[in-house]
Structures are given as structure tokens and as C-alpha cells.
Design a protein around this motif. Structure first.
Motif, PDB file in Angstrom:
ATOM      1  N   VAL A 117       2.292   1.974  -3.423  1.00 52.96           N
ATOM      2  CA  VAL A 117       1.166   2.371  -4.355  1.00 52.96           C
ATOM      3  C   VAL A 117       1.024   4.106  -4.084  1.00 52.96           C
ATOM      4  N   TRP A 159      -6.986   6.191  -2.882  1.00 47.98           N
ATOM      5  CA  TRP A 159      -5.957   5.259  -2.005  1.00 47.98           C
ATOM      6  C   TRP A 159      -5.907   5.692  -0.539  1.00 47.98           C
ATOM      7  N   TRP A 188      -5.951   3.342   2.504  1.00 47.72           N
ATOM      8  CA  TRP A 188      -5.019   3.414   3.681  1.00 47.72           C
ATOM      9  C   TRP A 188      -5.341   3.536   5.076  1.00 47.72           C
ATOM     10  N   LEU A 199       0.784  -1.197   0.065  1.00 49.12           N
ATOM     11  CA  LEU A 199      -0.083   0.133  -0.214  1.00 49.12           C
ATOM     12  C   LEU A 199       0.869   1.216  -0.060  1.00 49.12           C
TER      13      LEU A 199
END
Length: 640
Positions: free
Chosen positions: A85, A283, A287, A82
């Protein structure tokens, strides 16, 4: 049938019945004992024994402590992916402006392949009249009349904010949950990215203000990432976990520029800002849901993985160090810290040299427009994005079996810098386009090994202050990125091949100097000033009563003044909540008929006065939770 036969049959069946009942009772006692032992183990976080049912469940969830092939599904690797990314989105956002500003300010909005056929124009020449198709169409005026100086200021305004929050961001990440700082930074930057097209319509000064804000919030990302790995990365997995995260930066450079170019060409220059902004905000939501500050606060982590991480780091979830004092003076007097700073400065010099000046170098020396070839311009960063995690995996493997952390860090950092310096000399000397591209690609790719050196070294020498040290070194590295373009501009006023040769020779010499300094002063050992105070150090017995309290000092071991009495009680058995010796005698410590009240009233002798019944009534054994390292600070023979 005669009655005598019934008596004979009863004499045969009754013993069989008694034996069957006795065996059933034994089996029941065994299962009952096994269930009690499992219930004790379930709540013992320091024991490595787990029930078969829990073990099957953990394997189903994808984690097995003895199997390295399953670890990609563990929570710490989910955090790594994560965060990778997140860095990819962050660097993609940085590429948006560089690509869009070309279309925003160029004189002709049509490329050579997209120019429309000129419309026929009626021309009168004396008595004759004809159509002339050779008259070109008028070029489209640029949407924004920004001067080159204005464009340069807009491009560099991001770094004005970026450099300011490096050290404050690291300090903040050591005080508040670093994962929240990391997620909010990229989420806010993504939201600001959506505002940039509207700001450009108002005034370039507003664009600069938004870019400065983006730099301010993104300046905390690298320090916060080190703050995350302080709690999540076992010592012998630091390299691979950190490099998985950092490779997103270089993948962002690979994907950001081509994708921004495609979006700008097909949907307009505003589309790149909107797409990356929306993706970044999505995202951020994921997260915040799936990332946690520590393993102890993650409800999804398996018991095995949590124990594996916390015991290898020697950190407990209850350890609170928000009020720890930052040893600033120790930072500025520590040579290993300076080794990391110098290495970061050298690496940033070449990184920003290639990011900013690579198209100009190929244009002026080889008259080759490398920016039109997306594959060639992204190739060096693509190779680096592949090599960075491979280098991290190799570094951890060497640390596990063969070499100390200090040796591994120096090999990877100096080896990566050395290869990069040699290939940069090749770029300086060659006058062939293909050779220059190959040398440049290999130079950038080989520098990926150095990420497993200096860029992870903060976690080795001072895990508690890794975020602050990362902010300090990355801030000075950013200064290098601001200084390098100025030097390059001064040395390449005429744009000749000899001038560019000087530029790349300087970059090579900078790396050779970095090799010497890092090779002499770098260290992989935890520094003395990085150790927590004695009273704050975590030990397995911290959850029990301290010495002299009359309680059990450690799991399964009685702690008192009389070691002989302690020896007598070790190996004793427990029955119905009472403690006694395994012998059948009724001595001072023997027998099973002594109640808790009996000992509390002092009838059990001097030992009975000191023993406690509220301590754990089971024992554990100490076992290694990961392969033993050769580093001294990882082999602490502390008595528990």
C-alpha cells in the motif's frame, strides 16, 4: 450386624481406598510433571514443542507453521501488505503532477463534450438585424503560462533528487531501522505533496524545489524495503514477500493516473495532491504502529512465527551489526552484483520508455489518443501488477523442492526478459493498433516474472548488504530512465513509424544483452564477502557460556574434558534440583542424595568439580523449521 462382618467389610474397602489414593497420587504426579515440562518449554525459544493451549492460541491468531493457507495473517505478510500500500501511494503521488499539469497549462479548460452552447450574439448587417449562434465562445486562458521547456523541467525535477539518495539511503537502511526510514520517506513525501498547489501559485521554481525534495525522500524507499526483508523474509519466502511489496508500485501506476484524472476533473486540479497527500500521511501513522524492525522487537508476533523466521534466517534479535564494515571494493569486483545492476538498467530502460513515450508512440504512428482511454493506458501495468506476485509464489515453490536459487533466478529473469524482448519486436514491426496494444501489454506483463529474478537477488547474495546493493542497482537503473527519453527524442524527430520501429528494436536488443549477461554471471548463493565475521555469527549456543568455562555448552549436553563422564551424565535425571544417574547405586555419579555443595567441594570426583548447576536442566532436539532447500548456504551442517 456381627462385628465379624465389619472386619470383613473393612478388609474389602481399605485396599480399594489405598488403591484409589495411589492412583490419585500418580495422576497428580503426571500432571505436575507435565506442567513443569511446559514451563521449561515456554522459555526455550529454540524448542519446537509448545503446549496445546499455546498451539490453539496461535491457530486462533492465524498462524500455523505446518499450514501454508494461514500465513496470510502472519506478521511478515502484514508487513508485505502494508508496504505494498505504501508503494501504491508513492507511485500515485508521482502521477499527480503529470495529470494535473495538463489542466494547469492547457488553453481551453473545457473538453469537447463539456463545451457550453455559444450564447446568441446580435449582429447588424445593413438594414437587417439577427442573432448569430455560430460565433464560438472565447477559450479560457491557461492558469499557468508555462512553456514546454518549463513543463519538462518540472516533470524531471523529481528524478534529480531521486537518483541522489539511492546509495546513501541503502547505507542508512543498513545502520538504522529500515522500517522507520521507509515509513518516514512516504509520510514526508505525502506532506510535501500537499504543499505543491500552493507552491505552483508562487513560482514554478518553488514547485521544482518541492519536487526535488520529494525525490530525495522517496529515493530511499526501495533500498529501505530490502532492508526490511533482510530481517523479515525467510530464505524460501523471499520472492513472494518481496514481490507482494513491489506490485504496489505497478498498482500505483494503474490507479494513480485514472484517479488523479477523475479528481482533477470533478474537484479541480489541486484535489489530487490533497487526497493522495492525506492518504499517505494516514498510512504513515498505521505503518509506524504496526511495523517493527525485526521479529524480536514485534510484541504482536506469535512465538512460532518468530522462531520460524529467526532460525531460518539464522539471526538472533540480540545480534547487533550497526558497526559492520561495508565491503565497497567487493561490491565493485563482484560479477553477481554487476549482473543485478545490468538487469536493473535493462528493465528500467523499457519501463520508463513506456511510461513517458507510450502516448506519443500511439499518437504519431496510429493517430490514436491512448491517453483518453484510461483502460488501455493502464492495462499493461495492471497485467504486470497481477503477474509480479504470481511469479514470486512460483519462484519460491521451485526453490523449495526442485531447483537451486541460482537456477530459479536465471529462469525467471532471463525468461521474463526474453518474452518482453520478443513482444517489443512485435510492437516495432506491426502497423496495426490492436496488435500493438496486445504486444505492448504482453511485453510489460511478462517482464513481471523478471522481478522474481534480479529484483530479489540482492537478498540472496548478500542479505546483510541488500539495502545498499538495491540502492546501487536502482540508482543506475534511474540513470537508464533519464537516458532513454533523450535517446527516444533524438531518434523520433519526424515521428515516423520507421523511427519508432528503431526505438523499440533498440529496447529489444537491450533486453537480449541483459539476458546474456545475467545468464552468465548471476548467482543465488550467498557471497563469501557477505558472511558476518566469525565472532558475530549467530548460533543457538550463543546464549550460553563459551567453551572452557565449565558450564553446560549446549542445551541438555554437558561439556567438559572427560567425554566418558559426559556420557555417564547424559540421560541422567533431576530430582529436587540435584543431578544424578538413573541407577539406584551410590557410585561416584549415582544416587539422589548428593547436594550441590557436595559436588562443589570436590567430593563428587573430577566430574563434580566441572559441573554447573546454573545451566538449563532440560534438553531439546534439532528439527528443520522449513523445507530443506537445495542451496548450499541454506544447508550448513554446522555443529551446534
Amino acid at each position: 450386624m456381627p462385628f465379624g462382618d465389619f472386619r470383613v467389610l473393612k478388609g474389602v474397602l481399605y485396599p480399594i481406598k489405598d488403591k484409589t489414593k495411589e492412583m490419585a497420587n500418580k495422576v497428580q504426579r503426571v500432571f505436575k510433571k507435565d506442567a513443569e515440562e511446559k514451563s521449561f518449554v515456554k522459555y526455550d525459544e529454540l524448542d519446537e514443542a509448545y503446549s496445546e493451549e499455546e498451539d490453539k492460541k496461535s491457530r486462533f491468531l492465524g498462524y500455523c507453521p505446518s499450514c501454508t493457507c494461514c500465513r496470510c495473517l502472519a506478521q511478515r505478510y502484514l508487513v508485505a501488505i502494508l508496504s505494498c500500500v505504501g508503494f501504491l501511494i508513492s507511485f500515485g503521488i508521482r502521477c499527480n503532477m503529470g495529470v494535473a499539469i495538463v489542466m494547469m497549462t492547457k488553453n481551453n479548460t473545457y473538453d469537447d463534450d463539456d463545451k457550453p452552447t455559444p450564447a446568441p450574439i446580435l449582429v447588424k448587417d445593413g438594414n437587417s438585424t439577427y442573432y448569430n449562434r455560430t460565433v464560438p465562445t472565447l477559450p479560457h486562458l491557461p492558469q499557468f503560462l508555462w512553456t514546454p521547456e518549463t513543463i519538462g523541467i518540472v516533470d524531471s525535477s523529481f528524478f534529480w533528487g531521486y537518483i541522489v539518495t539511492q546509495i546513501p539511503g541503502g547505507y542508512l537502511a543498513s545502520r538504522v531501522p529500515a522500517n522507520r526510514i521507509f515509513g518516514l520517506a512516504i509520510g514526508i513525501s505525502s506532506f510535501l505533496n500537499i504543499l505543491l498547489p500552493g507552491a505552483a501559485q508562487v513560482h514554478y521554481g518553488l514547485v521544482m524545489a518541492v519536487r526535488i525534495l520529494q525525490g530525495l525522500v522517496e529515493g530511499v524507499t526501495y533500498p529501505a524495503c530490502h532492508g526490511i526483508w533482510r530481517h523479515w523474509a525467510p530464505p524460501l519466502e523471499r520472492s513472494r514477500l518481496a514481490t507482494i511489496s513491489f506490485c504496489g508500485s505497478y498498482a500505483g501506476a494503474v490507479l494513480g493516473m485514472p484517479l488523479s484524472g477523475i479528481l482533477s476533473k470533478t474537484l479541480g486540479w489541486q484535489s489530487g495532491f490533497y487526497v493522495f497527500g492525506i492518504i499517505g500521511m494516514i498510512w504513515c501513522i498505521f505503518w509506524m504502529i504496526f511495523s517493527f524492525e525485526k521479529p524480536s522487537t514485534n510484541p504482536h508476533i506469535t512465538q512460532e512465527e518468530r522462531i520460524f523466521i529467526e532460525t531460518s534466517i539464522a539471526e538472533s534479535g540480540c545480534l547487533v551489526d550497526r558497526d559492520m564494515k561495508t565491503p565497497w571494493f567487493k561490491f565493485i569486483t563482484s560479477m553477481p552484483v554487476y549482473a543485478i545492476i545490468v538487469a536493473n538498467f535493462c528493465r528500467s530502460w523499457t519501463f520508463y520508455l513506456l511510461i513517458i513515450s507510450q502516448p506519443m508512440y500511439f499518437s504519431e504512428v496510429f493517430h490514436f489518443n491512448v491517453s483518453k482511454s484510461g483502460v488501455l493506458s493502464a492495462l499493461p501495468h495492471l497485467v504486470m501488477a497481477i503477474i509480479v506476485p504470481i511469479g514470486g509464489f512460483m519462484a519460491d515453490k521451485l526453490r523449495q523442492r526442485l531447483l537451486t536459487t541460482t537456477t530459479v533466478r536465471k529462469i525467471f529473469n532471463c525468461g521474463g526478459f526474453g518474452l518482453e524482448a520478443c513482444f517489443l519486436l512485435g510492437v516495432a514491426i506491426t502497423r496495426n493498433t490492436t496488435t500493438a496494444i496486445v504486444c505492448l501489454t504482453l511485453a510489460v506483463g511478462s517482464s513481471g516474472f523478471a522481478i522474481s529474478g534480479f529484483n530479489v537477488n540482492h537478498l540472496d547474495i548478500a542479505p546483510r548488504f541488500a539495502s545498499i546493493l538495491m540502492g546501487l542497482s536502482n540508482g543506475i537503473g534511474t540513470l537508464s530512465g533519464m537516458l532513454c527519453p533523450v535517446v527516444t527524442e533524438l531518434l523520433t524527430k519526424k515521428g515516423t513509424a520507421d523511427e519508432w520501429q528503431t526505438v523499440f528494436i533498440i529496447a529489444s536488443v537491450v533486453h537480449f544483452l541483459g539476458i546474456i549477461f545475467y545468464g552468465i554471471f548471476a548467482s543465488g548463493e550467498k557471497q563469501p564477502w557477505a558472511e558476518p565475521p566469525e565472532e558475530d555469527r549467530w548460533r543457538p549456543e550463543d546464549t550460553l557460556k563459551p567453551e572452557g568455562s565449565g558450564k553446560l555448552f549446549s542445551y541438555g549436553a554437558f561439556h567438559g574434558l572427560d567425554s566418558q563422564a559426559d556420557d555417564k551424565m547424559n540421560g541422567g535425571v533431576i530430582s529436587n534440583g540435584h543431578v544424578g544417574n538413573s541407577s539406584t547405586g551410590n557410585g561416584e555419579y549415582g544416587g539422589f542424595d548428593k547436594s550441590e555443595e557436595y559436588y562443589n567441594n570436590g567430593y563428587g570426583g573430577d566430574y563434580g568439580k566441572r559441573m554447573s548447576f546454573d545451566a538449563p536442566l532440560y534438553s531439546t532436539k534439532e528439527e528443520l523449521v522449513q523445507v530443506q532447500s537445495k542451496d548450499s548456504y541454506l544447508n550448513d551442517k554446522r555443529e551446534l
